[in-house]
Design a protein around this motif. Structure first.
Motif, PDB file in Angstrom:
ATOM      1  N   THR A 149      25.858  34.217  -3.526  1.00 18.67           N
ATOM      2  CA  THR A 149      24.801  35.168  -3.866  1.00 18.67           C
ATOM      3  C   THR A 149      23.475  34.744  -3.272  1.00 18.67           C
ATOM      4  O   THR A 149      22.723  35.562  -2.719  1.00 18.67           O
ATOM      5  CB  THR A 149      24.659  35.284  -5.391  1.00 18.67           C
ATOM      6  N   LEU A 150      23.178  33.447  -3.368  1.00 19.90           N
ATOM      7  CA  LEU A 150      21.919  32.947  -2.831  1.00 19.90           C
ATOM      8  C   LEU A 150      21.842  33.124  -1.325  1.00 19.90           C
ATOM      9  O   LEU A 150      20.776  33.409  -0.777  1.00 19.90           O
ATOM     10  CB  LEU A 150      21.738  31.472  -3.189  1.00 19.90           C
ATOM     11  N   ARG A 151      22.972  32.954  -0.653  1.00 17.48           N
ATOM     12  CA  ARG A 151      22.964  33.119   0.799  1.00 17.48           C
ATOM     13  C   ARG A 151      22.573  34.541   1.183  1.00 17.48           C
ATOM     14  O   ARG A 151      21.832  34.752   2.152  1.00 17.48           O
ATOM     15  CB  ARG A 151      24.330  32.777   1.386  1.00 17.48           C
ATOM     16  N   GLN A 152      23.067  35.524   0.435  1.00 15.82           N
ATOM     17  CA  GLN A 152      22.740  36.915   0.718  1.00 15.82           C
ATOM     18  C   GLN A 152      21.242  37.162   0.547  1.00 15.82           C
ATOM     19  O   GLN A 152      20.635  37.922   1.308  1.00 15.82           O
ATOM     20  CB  GLN A 152      23.529  37.833  -0.218  1.00 15.82           C
ATOM     21  N   ARG A 153      20.649  36.510  -0.443  1.00 14.31           N
ATOM     22  CA  ARG A 153      19.218  36.693  -0.685  1.00 14.31           C
ATOM     23  C   ARG A 153      18.376  35.816   0.238  1.00 14.31           C
ATOM     24  O   ARG A 153      17.220  36.127   0.522  1.00 14.31           O
ATOM     25  CB  ARG A 153      18.914  36.377  -2.157  1.00 14.31           C
ATOM     26  N   TYR A 154      18.965  34.725   0.688  1.00 16.46           N
ATOM     27  CA  TYR A 154      18.262  33.778   1.552  1.00 16.46           C
ATOM     28  C   TYR A 154      18.185  34.290   2.982  1.00 16.46           C
ATOM     29  O   TYR A 154      17.211  34.027   3.693  1.00 16.46           O
ATOM     30  CB  TYR A 154      19.016  32.443   1.498  1.00 16.46           C
ATOM     31  N   GLN A 155      19.199  35.030   3.409  1.00 16.29           N
ATOM     32  CA  GLN A 155      19.280  35.469   4.802  1.00 16.29           C
ATOM     33  C   GLN A 155      18.051  36.254   5.255  1.00 16.29           C
ATOM     34  O   GLN A 155      17.467  35.923   6.295  1.00 16.29           O
ATOM     35  CB  GLN A 155      20.545  36.287   5.022  1.00 16.29           C
ATOM     36  N   PRO A 156      17.623  37.295   4.514  1.00 15.30           N
ATOM     37  CA  PRO A 156      16.436  38.025   4.991  1.00 15.30           C
ATOM     38  C   PRO A 156      15.168  37.170   4.996  1.00 15.30           C
ATOM     39  O   PRO A 156      14.262  37.401   5.791  1.00 15.30           O
ATOM     40  CB  PRO A 156      16.311  39.196   4.003  1.00 15.30           C
ATOM     41  N   ILE A 157      15.109  36.170   4.099  1.00  9.56           N
ATOM     42  CA  ILE A 157      13.957  35.265   4.074  1.00  9.56           C
ATOM     43  C   ILE A 157      13.926  34.430   5.344  1.00  9.56           C
ATOM     44  O   ILE A 157      12.878  34.258   5.980  1.00  9.56           O
ATOM     45  CB  ILE A 157      14.010  34.360   2.824  1.00  9.56           C
ATOM     46  N   VAL A 158      15.097  33.912   5.726  1.00 11.17           N
ATOM     47  CA  VAL A 158      15.190  33.123   6.955  1.00 11.17           C
ATOM     48  C   VAL A 158      14.861  33.993   8.161  1.00 11.17           C
ATOM     49  O   VAL A 158      14.121  33.578   9.065  1.00 11.17           O
ATOM     50  CB  VAL A 158      16.594  32.502   7.104  1.00 11.17           C
ATOM     51  N   GLU A 159      15.394  35.197   8.189  1.00 11.84           N
ATOM     52  CA  GLU A 159      15.142  36.100   9.311  1.00 11.84           C
ATOM     53  C   GLU A 159      13.645  36.381   9.463  1.00 11.84           C
ATOM     54  O   GLU A 159      13.109  36.367  10.578  1.00 11.84           O
ATOM     55  CB  GLU A 159      15.906  37.410   9.110  1.00 11.84           C
ATOM     56  N   ALA A 160      12.971  36.636   8.342  1.00 13.16           N
ATOM     57  CA  ALA A 160      11.533  36.910   8.394  1.00 13.16           C
ATOM     58  C   ALA A 160      10.763  35.690   8.885  1.00 13.16           C
ATOM     59  O   ALA A 160       9.816  35.812   9.679  1.00 13.16           O
ATOM     60  CB  ALA A 160      11.033  37.326   7.003  1.00 13.16           C
ATOM     61  N   SER A 161      11.170  34.514   8.433  1.00 12.33           N
ATOM     62  CA  SER A 161      10.496  33.280   8.848  1.00 12.33           C
ATOM     63  C   SER A 161      10.720  33.010  10.327  1.00 12.33           C
ATOM     64  O   SER A 161       9.795  32.605  11.046  1.00 12.33           O
ATOM     65  CB  SER A 161      11.000  32.098   8.019  1.00 12.33           C
ATOM     66  N   LEU A 162      11.938  33.235  10.796  1.00 10.87           N
ATOM     67  CA  LEU A 162      12.239  33.033  12.209  1.00 10.87           C
ATOM     68  C   LEU A 162      11.446  34.011  13.082  1.00 10.87           C
ATOM     69  O   LEU A 162      11.002  33.664  14.176  1.00 10.87           O
ATOM     70  CB  LEU A 162      13.734  33.208  12.465  1.00 10.87           C
ATOM     71  N   ARG A 163      11.257  35.213  12.563  1.00 12.71           N
ATOM     72  CA  ARG A 163      10.494  36.203  13.322  1.00 12.71           C
ATOM     73  C   ARG A 163       9.032  35.763  13.468  1.00 12.71           C
ATOM     74  O   ARG A 163       8.420  35.921  14.525  1.00 12.71           O
ATOM     75  CB  ARG A 163      10.575  37.560  12.612  1.00 12.71           C
ATOM     76  N   LYS A 164       8.487  35.170  12.403  1.00 15.08           N
ATOM     77  CA  LYS A 164       7.094  34.714  12.439  1.00 15.08           C
ATOM     78  C   LYS A 164       6.896  33.586  13.452  1.00 15.08           C
ATOM     79  O   LYS A 164       5.827  33.474  14.055  1.00 15.08           O
ATOM     80  CB  LYS A 164       6.666  34.230  11.052  1.00 15.08           C
TER      81      LYS A 164
END
Length: 232
Positions: A149-164
């Motif tokens: 469950t955490l991975r599903q919620r963590y993925q968009p956070i990582v994606e946003a950080s990588l984009r920055k």
């Protein structure tokens, strides 16, 4: 002499493999303890959750520092990265890895509330099973029951950080060069999943390290409540 002998006896039962057979006895022990004035349920659950909250805070603070993550391209992609360096494209590889690591560090900060919310939802039964476990019992249980469950919620956070950090721009530049190189059997470079997997593993590992330190000195590194839960 151990304090709260009744609680200790209950917790000893949790070491049995057949928890279904033990559960009725745990319930009886809990009720007797409550009648005697010990709210074992709330004390145990509160102590375990505080351990994980504290460990998560400290792990996040540590891993959010620049240089905390030192991820390199995955092993399958390193031959290609080495070839790029040999051909004068090493700067592109360095920039990609730098963006990857800065993204992982930023994601840890953003993800901390998500992890702590998952800790809050842990049940009293969870706490009973881990209070007298190994040095990282709480972290291991937490990871085993929440990672998907955490991975599903963590993925968009990582994606946003990588984009920055410009990761995706660097990634596209590297891929454009990579595709033109005369390399046979080119490996799959799904670096997004690689960053997510490794950053989560690193975060859980650091939380476990913090838990182990708290267990060794629960009052000094934790709190009075944690000290009461883990006291000998």
């Amino acid at each position: 002499m151990k304090h709260y002998w009744l609680l200790a006896g209950m917790l000893a039962l949790t070491g049995c493999q057949n928890m279904e057979a033990v559960s009725p006895w745990l319930e009886v022990g809990n009720q007797v303890a409550k009648n005697a004035g010990y709210d074992t349920d709330s004390r145990l659950a509160g102590g375990i959750k505080e351990v994980l909250h504290t460990s998560t805070d400290r792990a996040s603070a540590s891993l959010s520092q620049t240089g905390a993550f030192r991820l390199r391209l995955p092993a399958s992609a390193r031959p290609a990265a080495d070839t790029m360096r040999q051909m004068g494209f090493g700067a592109y590889v360095d920039q990609l890895e730098n963006a990857m690591n800065r993204g992982a560090e930023q994601a840890v900060v953003e993800a901390a509330p998500v992890f702590k919310q998952a800790v809050t939802s842990m049940t009293v039964t969870d706490a009973l099973g881990i209070v007298r476990g190994g040095d990282t019992a709480a972290t291991d249980y937490f990871r085993g029951h929440t990672e998907t469950t955490l991975r599903q919620r963590y993925q968009p956070i990582v994606e946003a950080s990588l984009r920055k950090t410009g990761f995706y721009d660097q990634y596209e530049e590297v891929l454009a060069i990579y595709e033109k190189l005369p390399i046979a059997n080119k490996p799959n470079m799904n670096l997004e999943s690689y960053v997510i997997d490794n950053s989560m593993t690193t975060l859980f590992s650091r939380i476990g390290q913090e838990e182990a330190l708290i267990r060794k000195d629960p009052v000094a590194r934790g709190s009075v409540l944690i000290g009461q839960v883990f006291r000998e």
